[in-house]
Scaffold this active site. Structure first.
Site, PDB file in Angstrom:
ATOM      1  N   HIS A 109      16.477  -1.305  -2.547  1.00  0.00           N
ATOM      2  CA  HIS A 109      15.876  -1.747  -3.803  1.00  0.00           C
ATOM      3  C   HIS A 109      16.280  -0.780  -4.913  1.00  0.00           C
ATOM      4  CE1 HIS A 109      13.504  -4.638  -1.546  1.00  0.00           C
ATOM      5  NE2 HIS A 109      13.217  -3.662  -0.706  1.00  0.00           N
ATOM      6  N   GLU A 168       4.830  -6.640   0.239  1.00  0.00           N
ATOM      7  CA  GLU A 168       5.606  -5.607  -0.438  1.00  0.00           C
ATOM      8  C   GLU A 168       5.109  -5.459  -1.875  1.00  0.00           C
ATOM      9  OE1 GLU A 168       9.734  -6.957   1.874  1.00  0.00           O
ATOM     10  OE2 GLU A 168       9.570  -7.092  -0.322  1.00  0.00           O
TER      11      GLU A 168
END
Length: 217
Positions: A109, A168
C-alpha cells in the site's frame, strides 16, 4: 454514557430539564451496560427544522454495499472510502472475504499503513519491509495487526473449510494497493528474468492484470 450521565445528575435538575417528575428516572441503570437486550426501532422522528441533507448528513450501510468487481477468484472486496463515501477524507476501509486456502496476492500500500482486524477464520501473512527484514504471522478471529506503509505482504486463508473475513483500515482518503505480479509483468521480461534468475518464459506468463485474489487449490 447516557445513563451514566443521567445517574450522576441531581434528580431535580433532570426533572426541570425534561419537564417530568423526578421519579421517572428511578429505574435508570446505575452502571453503563455497554450491551443490552432490546428491539430494533422502526420509528422515524420528526424534526422541527427539517432533516439533515447534503454535507450535513452521511449514513453508510456496509451490509447493503455491493462488492467491488476485482480480478482473480476466491474472494470478495468491499471498499469504503472517499470515492463512495464522500465525507471520508482521512480514513478508508475495506471488508475482505477470502475463500478456504485462498490468497490475497502479494502487494503493498503506497499511501498508508494498514490496520487489520480479523473477524472470522485463520490467516497467515508474511510482511517484508526491506533490507532482508521480514516476519511471518499467524492470525485468528479477534486478532489485530498493523502492516507498515509500503511493506510487501500477502494474506492467506489457512483453513480448508472456513471463510476468512477481516477489516482493513487506512489513514487515507482511499484504499490503494500495488500488485507485485502486475509490476513484474509490466517490466521488461528480460530485466525481470535476469534479476530473479528465472526463465524468461516464466516471466512472460505472469498476468499483466493484477489478481487481487488467487483461489485455493
Amino acid at each position: 454514557m447516557l445513563d451514566d450521565w443521567i445517574t450522576h445528575t441531581p434528580r431535580d435538575i433532570l426533572a426541570k430539564n425534561f419537564g417530568v417528575d423526578p421519579s421517572v428516572f428511578d429505574t435508570v441503570p446505575s452502571k453503563f451496560p455497554y450491551i443490552l437486550n432490546g428491539t430494533v426501532s422502526e420509528e422515524a422522528t420528526d424534526t422541527p427544522q427539517g432533516t439533515l441533507t447534503g454535507n450535513s448528513s452521511y449514513v453508510y450501510r456496509t451490509y447493503s454495499h455491493p462488492s467491488e468487481p476485482v480480478p482473480g477468484t476466491g474472494g470478495v472486496l468491499r471498499k469504503i472510502d472517499s470515492r463512495n463515501f464522500p465525507i471520508s477524507k482521512t480514513i478508508a476501509a475495506a471488508v475482505v472475504e477470502l475463500e478456504p486456502r485462498g490468497l490475497r496476492e502479494l502487494h503493498w500500500h503506497p499511501n498508508a499503513e494498514e490496520w487489520l482486524y480479523f473477524h472470522r477464520g485463520k490467516a497467515r501473512a508474511t510482511v517484508f519491509i526491506g533490507d532482508s527484514k521480514a516476519r511471518t504471522f499467524d492470525f485468528r478471529a479477534g486478532d489485530t495487526g498493523v502492516f507498515p506503509e509500503d511493506s510487501g505482504h500477502y494474506i492467506e486463508n489457512t483453513s480448508d473449510t472456513e471463510k476468512l473475513i477481516w477489516v482493513e483500515i487506512y489513514k487515507s482518503d482511499r484504499v490503494a494497493d500495488i500488485s507485485l505480479a502486475q509490476w513484474l509483468a509490466l517490466t521488461p521480461a528480460d530485466v525481470v528474468a535476469q534479476t530473479l534468475k528465472v526463465d524468461i518464459e516464466v516471466v512472460k506468463r505472469i498476468k499483466k492484470e493484477k489478481q487481487t485474489f488467487v483461489a485455493g487449490k
